[in-house]
Scaffold this active site. Structure first.
Site: not given
Ligand SMILES: *Cc1c(COP(=O)(O)O)cnc(C)c1O
Length: 360
Positions: A101, A171, A195
């Site tokens: 990511w 993030d 998540k």
């Molecule tokens: C799942 C995830 C993403 C991507 O998320 P999307 O909403 O599918 O773009 C980015 N960063 C992390 C840490 C993730 O777990």
């Protein structure tokens, strides 16, 4: 009806309380005569829903008044683009590379400006967080970027980089709302909702006021934090139902769990149960540096691919689904987000113990 224990990395489990509350309100929300999905986003009912969601998030996360909360779309992945488009002034940012990511964020950042990668844990398949004390940040970097919980590898920052006043961008897609955070340490926090805060389709951005309003003139309106902030996330139709469910998740954390301190205790207990077993097991092994372990995503391997596959298949048959690791690393991964009950982790550990005995 029998619900499985879903260890998916995302979209992932929602608390039964949230689903049942939503079910009760599905056909008619309060006395509105309609479901939330059918409402105008300009209606007084929906305005109340989005305001409640924001206020709850502010209370639960203790978000200061000089931060805006934005409800956006495009997933966490669109933030890989929006962040540089809005935050770059000098044209470069410092990044710590802790996995797929952050690599994707680096790739998008390099299309708009330049990413200076200060450290990477790629040499050991991202099984650790680089030592932050060794790093020299660029004084004129526009921000320092981290992926705080690495969903695929099961690592988590236990300390934050000391950036000397340079805004920290994090993030938090797979760790937001899992424990208390000091929002004042960040310039910008973002997370895809699917998540730990609701269904897919919603991305939450928490951004300090002074970082808003610096997008270049030709920035598309939909990608400009200022336009989104000035319009209270209603420049266009926001993801109304996802915002409503996010509000229920926050209500659940606040009223049913008792806030983020209690949430953390619950999450720590679940993670401990699983890691304690992994540390004693002869068969299963957690590949992560112990001090960098995530309490949200727990990875493990047997060291034998055929045995991994057998485990995943038999776990599924036992109602423990989605324990397969990310396709890039293999093995297993149990995502034990907020909604996962201790009972679910207990069932998983019991199952692993029996599997270990049977397959010695
Ligand atoms: C799942 C995830 C993403 C991507 O998320 P999307 O909403 O599918 O773009 C980015 N960063 C992390 C840490 C993730 O777990």
């Amino acid at each position: 009806m029998s619900r499985v224990y879903n260890f998916s990395a995302g979209p992932s489990m929602l608390p039964k309380w949230v689903l049942e509350t939503a079910a009760k309100q599905m056909v008619e929300y309060e006395n509105s005569g309609q479901s939330v999905m059918e409402m105008s986003h300009r209606s007084s009912e929906f305005k109340q829903i989005i305001e409640d969601c924001e206020q709850r998030m502010r209370r639960v996360m203790n978000i200061p008044d000089n931060y805006k909360v934005l409800f956006l779309q495009g997933g966490a992945s669109l933030q890989f683009t929006m962040i540089p488009m809005n935050l770059l002034k000098n044209g470069h940012a410092d990044v710590i590379n802790t996995g797929q990511w952050s690599k994707k964020a680096i790739k998008e950042l390099n299309k708009i400006g330049k990413a200076d990668v200060l450290a990477s844990s790629e040499d050991k398949t991202f099984s650790y967080i680089p030592n932050l004390d060794d790093l020299t940040y660029h004084e004129d970097a526009d921000y320092v970027y981290i992926c705080e919980n690495n969903t695929i590898y099961g690592t988590k920052y236990k300390q934050l980089p000391k950036t000397n006043g340079v805004p920290l961008v994090s993030d938090m897609s797979s760790c937001i709302l899992s424990e208390p955070v000091d929002v004042t340490k960040y310039g910008l926090i973002f997370a895809g909702a699917q998540k730990n805060m609701g269904p897919a389709g919603l991305t939450v951005v928490i951004i300090r006021d002074d970082l808003i309003g610096h997008a270049k003139e030709n920035t598309p309106s939909m990608l400009d934090y200022k336009i989104m902030a000035d319009n209270d996330s209603m420049f266009n139709t926001p993801p109304t139902y996802a915002i409503y469910i996010c509000g229920l998740m926050l209500q659940w954390i606040e009223e049913e769990i008792g806030g983020l301190d209690a949430m953390k205790r619950r999450n720590d207990a679940k993670a401990k149960l699983l890691y304690d077993y992994l540390d004693t097991s002869e068969m299963f092994h957690n590949p992560v540096n112990p001090s960098d372990r995530s309490i949200m995503n727990v990875t493990f391997v047997t060291g034998n691919e055929a045995l991994d596959a057998k485990f995943i298949k038999e776990a599924k048959a036992a109602g423990l689904i989605n324990v397969k690791g990310h396709r890039s690393v293999g093995g297993m991964r149990a995502s034990i987000y907020n909604a996962m009950e201790l009972e679910g982790v207990d069932k998983l550990v019991t199952f692993m113990k029996a599997f270990e005995v049977e397959n010695q």
